[in-house]
Design an enzyme around this catalytic site. Structure first.
Site, PDB file in Angstrom:
ATOM      1  N   SER A 186       0.826  -1.217   0.000  1.00 37.37           N
ATOM      2  CA  SER A 186       0.000   0.000   0.000  1.00 37.37           C
ATOM      3  C   SER A 186       0.857   1.262   0.000  1.00 37.37           C
ATOM      4  O   SER A 186       0.340   2.364   0.106  1.00 37.37           O
ATOM      5  CB  SER A 186      -0.932  -0.011   1.219  1.00 37.37           C
ATOM      6  OG  SER A 186      -0.188  -0.187   2.410  1.00 37.37           O
ATOM      7  N   THR A 221     -39.223  27.643 -10.847  1.00 37.34           N
ATOM      8  CA  THR A 221     -39.585  26.309 -10.367  1.00 37.34           C
ATOM      9  C   THR A 221     -39.855  25.529 -11.642  1.00 37.34           C
ATOM     10  O   THR A 221     -40.339  26.089 -12.636  1.00 37.34           O
ATOM     11  CB  THR A 221     -40.848  26.303  -9.474  1.00 37.34           C
ATOM     12  OG1 THR A 221     -41.950  26.772 -10.255  1.00 37.34           O
ATOM     13  CG2 THR A 221     -40.697  27.205  -8.258  1.00 37.34           C
ATOM     14  N   HIS A 222     -39.511  24.255 -11.628  1.00 33.58           N
ATOM     15  CA  HIS A 222     -39.638  23.400 -12.829  1.00 33.58           C
ATOM     16  C   HIS A 222     -38.856  23.996 -14.007  1.00 33.58           C
ATOM     17  O   HIS A 222     -39.206  23.761 -15.162  1.00 33.58           O
ATOM     18  CB  HIS A 222     -41.103  23.198 -13.242  1.00 33.58           C
ATOM     19  CG  HIS A 222     -42.008  22.826 -12.112  1.00 33.58           C
ATOM     20  ND1 HIS A 222     -42.243  21.532 -11.741  1.00 33.58           N
ATOM     21  CD2 HIS A 222     -42.712  23.602 -11.230  1.00 33.58           C
ATOM     22  CE1 HIS A 222     -43.070  21.503 -10.699  1.00 33.58           C
ATOM     23  NE2 HIS A 222     -43.357  22.753 -10.363  1.00 33.58           N
ATOM     24  N   SER A 252     -13.594  25.681 -28.823  1.00 28.07           N
ATOM     25  CA  SER A 252     -13.805  24.418 -29.531  1.00 28.07           C
ATOM     26  C   SER A 252     -12.719  24.272 -30.593  1.00 28.07           C
ATOM     27  O   SER A 252     -12.210  25.264 -31.118  1.00 28.07           O
ATOM     28  CB  SER A 252     -15.184  24.442 -30.174  1.00 28.07           C
ATOM     29  OG  SER A 252     -15.212  23.613 -31.321  1.00 28.07           O
ATOM     30  N   LYS A 256     -17.393  29.168 -30.325  1.00 31.46           N
ATOM     31  CA  LYS A 256     -17.722  28.573 -29.025  1.00 31.46           C
ATOM     32  C   LYS A 256     -16.900  29.119 -27.858  1.00 31.46           C
ATOM     33  O   LYS A 256     -15.720  29.388 -28.001  1.00 31.46           O
ATOM     34  CB  LYS A 256     -17.508  27.038 -29.077  1.00 31.46           C
ATOM     35  CG  LYS A 256     -18.520  26.289 -29.910  1.00 31.46           C
ATOM     36  CD  LYS A 256     -19.948  26.417 -29.414  1.00 31.46           C
ATOM     37  CE  LYS A 256     -20.232  25.556 -28.206  1.00 31.46           C
ATOM     38  NZ  LYS A 256     -20.152  24.133 -28.462  1.00 31.46           N
ATOM     39  N   ASN A 291     -16.936  27.585 -24.061  1.00 28.69           N
ATOM     40  CA  ASN A 291     -17.601  26.536 -23.286  1.00 28.69           C
ATOM     41  C   ASN A 291     -17.304  26.626 -21.789  1.00 28.69           C
ATOM     42  O   ASN A 291     -16.170  26.895 -21.395  1.00 28.69           O
ATOM     43  CB  ASN A 291     -17.162  25.159 -23.789  1.00 28.69           C
ATOM     44  CG  ASN A 291     -17.574  24.925 -25.225  1.00 28.69           C
ATOM     45  OD1 ASN A 291     -18.618  25.396 -25.669  1.00 28.69           O
ATOM     46  ND2 ASN A 291     -16.736  24.212 -25.960  1.00 28.69           N
ATOM     47  N   GLU A 351     -18.720  22.127 -16.080  1.00 34.11           N
ATOM     48  CA  GLU A 351     -19.091  20.765 -16.485  1.00 34.11           C
ATOM     49  C   GLU A 351     -18.231  19.728 -15.772  1.00 34.11           C
ATOM     50  O   GLU A 351     -18.714  18.671 -15.362  1.00 34.11           O
ATOM     51  CB  GLU A 351     -18.947  20.609 -18.000  1.00 34.11           C
ATOM     52  CG  GLU A 351     -20.008  21.408 -18.762  1.00 34.11           C
ATOM     53  CD  GLU A 351     -19.700  21.474 -20.250  1.00 34.11           C
ATOM     54  OE1 GLU A 351     -19.437  20.420 -20.849  1.00 34.11           O
ATOM     55  OE2 GLU A 351     -19.695  22.588 -20.802  1.00 34.11           O
ATOM     56  N   GLN A 384      -7.654  -1.884   3.892  1.00 29.90           N
ATOM     57  CA  GLN A 384      -6.605  -1.122   3.199  1.00 29.90           C
ATOM     58  C   GLN A 384      -7.202  -0.378   1.997  1.00 29.90           C
ATOM     59  O   GLN A 384      -6.647   0.610   1.520  1.00 29.90           O
ATOM     60  CB  GLN A 384      -5.497  -2.081   2.750  1.00 29.90           C
ATOM     61  CG  GLN A 384      -4.367  -1.416   2.010  1.00 29.90           C
ATOM     62  CD  GLN A 384      -3.161  -2.348   1.871  1.00 29.90           C
ATOM     63  OE1 GLN A 384      -2.462  -2.624   2.835  1.00 29.90           O
ATOM     64  NE2 GLN A 384      -2.937  -2.844   0.663  1.00 29.90           N
ATOM     65  N   LYS A 398      -8.220   3.847   1.701  1.00 34.73           N
ATOM     66  CA  LYS A 398      -7.427   5.069   1.516  1.00 34.73           C
ATOM     67  C   LYS A 398      -7.566   5.733   0.150  1.00 34.73           C
ATOM     68  O   LYS A 398      -7.851   6.937   0.065  1.00 34.73           O
ATOM     69  CB  LYS A 398      -5.962   4.790   1.829  1.00 34.73           C
ATOM     70  CG  LYS A 398      -5.720   4.591   3.298  1.00 34.73           C
ATOM     71  CD  LYS A 398      -4.354   4.057   3.580  1.00 34.73           C
ATOM     72  CE  LYS A 398      -4.375   3.214   4.832  1.00 34.73           C
ATOM     73  NZ  LYS A 398      -5.224   1.992   4.731  1.00 34.73           N
TER      74      LYS A 398
HETATM   75  N1  ARG Z   1      -1.499  -1.236   4.896  1.00 30.49           N
HETATM   76  C1  ARG Z   1      -2.399  -1.678   5.899  1.00 30.49           C
HETATM   77  C2  ARG Z   1      -3.714  -0.900   5.790  1.00 30.49           C
HETATM   78  O1  ARG Z   1      -3.719   0.085   5.135  1.00 30.49           O
HETATM   79  C3  ARG Z   1      -1.788  -1.438   7.244  1.00 30.49           C
HETATM   80  C4  ARG Z   1      -2.276  -2.373   8.317  1.00 30.49           C
HETATM   81  C5  ARG Z   1      -1.739  -3.720   8.106  1.00 30.49           C
HETATM   82  N2  ARG Z   1      -2.141  -4.625   9.098  1.00 30.49           N
HETATM   83  C6  ARG Z   1      -2.070  -5.915   8.914  1.00 30.49           C
HETATM   84  N3  ARG Z   1      -2.481  -6.650   9.873  1.00 30.49           N
HETATM   85  N4  ARG Z   1      -1.714  -6.448   7.787  1.00 30.49           N
HETATM   86  O2  ARG Z   1      -4.719  -1.259   6.316  1.00 30.49           O
END
Ligand code: ARG
Length: 462
Positions: free
Chosen positions: A22, A154-155, A276, A282, A284, A289, A321, A324
């Site tokens: 990770s 409205t609408h 464009s 144009k 834009n 958007e 994990q 994140k």
């Molecule tokens: N990279 C892991 C996570 O983001 C860290 C925790 C890892 N823990 C484990 N028991 N393998 O969750």
């Protein structure tokens, strides 16, 4: 060499390593990881769980690592499993055996939960700052347009007269609620899971509270299993961010409409529009958007987290994990959208005359015309019917309520007299809507003042 090498006969397969690793994304939390470790090591020393001199060495070593990462002298090794492993390995390489004591009474499970909380707390501050910037732009624009009459819809049909300032203030209210939600979500985020260990706490005499205080957190989690497996704070933040994007995307849609030839209520600065490749005429509204489109990424992140967490048995599971990348992306997206949107609105030109011209069509003063008759004693339902008849006559004759002769008015209801023209003038219609929260210039002015105070107040929480 893996942390767990003792238990294994050979190293992990390379593709599996990449799949499992990770570090490519949790390296963002490097500062938080180090700050968490410093607080943990200091407490281990204070409690005599490790020798205070070793605690000192660890802290100095970690400070050195952070400084070197910040200057670029130390590069994060992308082959490491995660940021926690990398920092611990680097520390041991630098200070020797003392480094191996850092992880006493700690697991990566409580460590990662802490890092993520600390990182997202910082990001809440950044999002708040960015929302504040947008609100300030809107307050400035609203103050300049408390008398700029436009049709309210409205609408998507012209409905009643309002002002551009009043319209903008509706978004200020949404964004103030967003800030309030963000502040509320921080309360549950600012809790330390350290001491939860892998799942079952620890046998060492930790002082969890002092670690939390040192890290600027408000308290510690009350259950070790919950401490390592709770990601509610990520989901709550993503819900807050999703609502921000709901609001921005509604606003973006209006900007897109207002830029069209059909409306032409605003003109974007050249710096915030694109042309464009084929159509020379144009201009834009791509920024708006993109903001509208990027809301999908943030909602997707929320759904990802809900799905990752649903049905997970206690306590930590590696599924987590996956928390994140979506939340990092969602935060980045909200920040860039909010900042760009603010700059775009700050530089737009408001085409007041076009707004007024649109307000003059579509019989948006019909309600006021009915209210005029109510003022003369007619029940509202009868007044409504009389004005409906007048509107139908106007449409047949190519007239507006302003141009229709008094004799036509009087043929439908004898309560009409000359003062009807003043009652239905657009400016009068707006000025008379003095109910709290209404579009009358004085009311919008009050709303702006109150919003300024509310903004200061809510920002104190970040
Ligand atoms: N990279 C892991 C996570 O983001 C860290 C925790 C890892 N823990 C484990 N028991 N393998 O969750």
């Amino acid at each position: 060499m893996k942390l767990w090498a003792g238990r294994f006969k050979h190293d992990v397969d390379q593709k599996t390593n990449d799949f499992n690793s990770s570090i490519s994304f949790d390296c963002r939390m490097v500062k938080q990881d180090i700050m968490g470790s410093i607080a943990h090591a200091a407490m281990l020393g204070r409690q005599n769980i490790i020798d205070p001199s070793e605690s000192e060495k660890i802290i100095t070593g970690l400070q050195g690592i952070l400084a070197d990462i910040e200057t670029g002298a130390l590069k994060i090794d992308m082959q490491a499993e995660d940021i926690h492993t990398f920092i611990e390995g680097e520390l041991t390489a630098r200070i020797g055996d003392a480094g191996k004591r850092l992880h006493t009474a700690r697991s990566r499970n409580d460590q990662v939960a802490l890092d993520l909380r600390l990182y997202l707390l910082e990001q809440c501050g950044a999002v708040a700052q960015s929302l504040r910037g947008l609100i300030e732009v809107l307050l400035r624009q609203a103050a300049q347009h408390t008398e700029t009459v436009m049709p309210g819809y409205t609408h998507l049909q012209r409905a009643q007269p309002i002002t551009f300032g009043h319209h903008l203030m509706a978004y200020v209210q949404m964004l103030l609620r967003d800030l309030d939600r963000l502040a509320d979500c921080k309360k549950r985020m600012a809790i330390s899971p350290l001491g939860a260990g892998a799942l079952a706490g620890t046998t060492y005499p930790l002082d969890r509270e002092s670690v939390a205080t040192e890290l600027g957190l408000c308290g510690v989690c009350c259950n070790s299993l919950d401490g390592v497996s709770d990601r509610d704070f990520v989901i709550e933040l993503l819900s807050c961010l999703s609502l921000v994007m709901v609001h921005l995307s509604r606003f973006a849609e209006e900007v897109i409409l207002w830029c069209s030839w059909e409306f032409k209520f605003i003109e974007l600065d050249d710096g915030f529009a694109t042309g464009s490749s084929i159509m020379p005429q144009k201009k834009n509204p791509d920024i708006a958007e993109l903001v509208r489109g990027k809301s999908g990424r943030v909602f997707g992140a929320l759904l990802t987290l809900l799905t990752v967490m649903k049905g997970l048995p206690l306590a930590y599971n590696k599924d987590m994990q996956e928390d994140k990348q979506p939340v990092f992306d969602a935060v980045d997206t909200v920040l860039i959208c909010t900042d760009t949107f603010a700059a775009m609105l700050d530089t737009m030109t408001v085409l007041k005359d076009n707004m007024r011209a649109a307000a003059a069509k579509g019989f948006i003063n019909a309600t006021d015309c009915a209210d005029y008759l109510v003022g003369k004693g007619l029940p509202f339902r009868d007044a409504y019917k009389a004005v409906g008849t007048l509107v139908a006559r106007c449409i047949d004759d190519g007239q507006t309520l302003e141009t229709l002769p008094l004799s036509d008015y009087q043929s439908v209801c004898e309560l009409f007299s000359e003062d009807v023209y003043d009652a239905i003038s657009l400016d009068r219609c707006v000025q008379r809507r003095t109910v709290k929260g209404g579009p009358a210039p004085a009311c919008v002015q009050q709303e702006i003042e109150a919003a300024r105070t509310a903004l200061k107040q809510v920002c104190k929480q970040f």
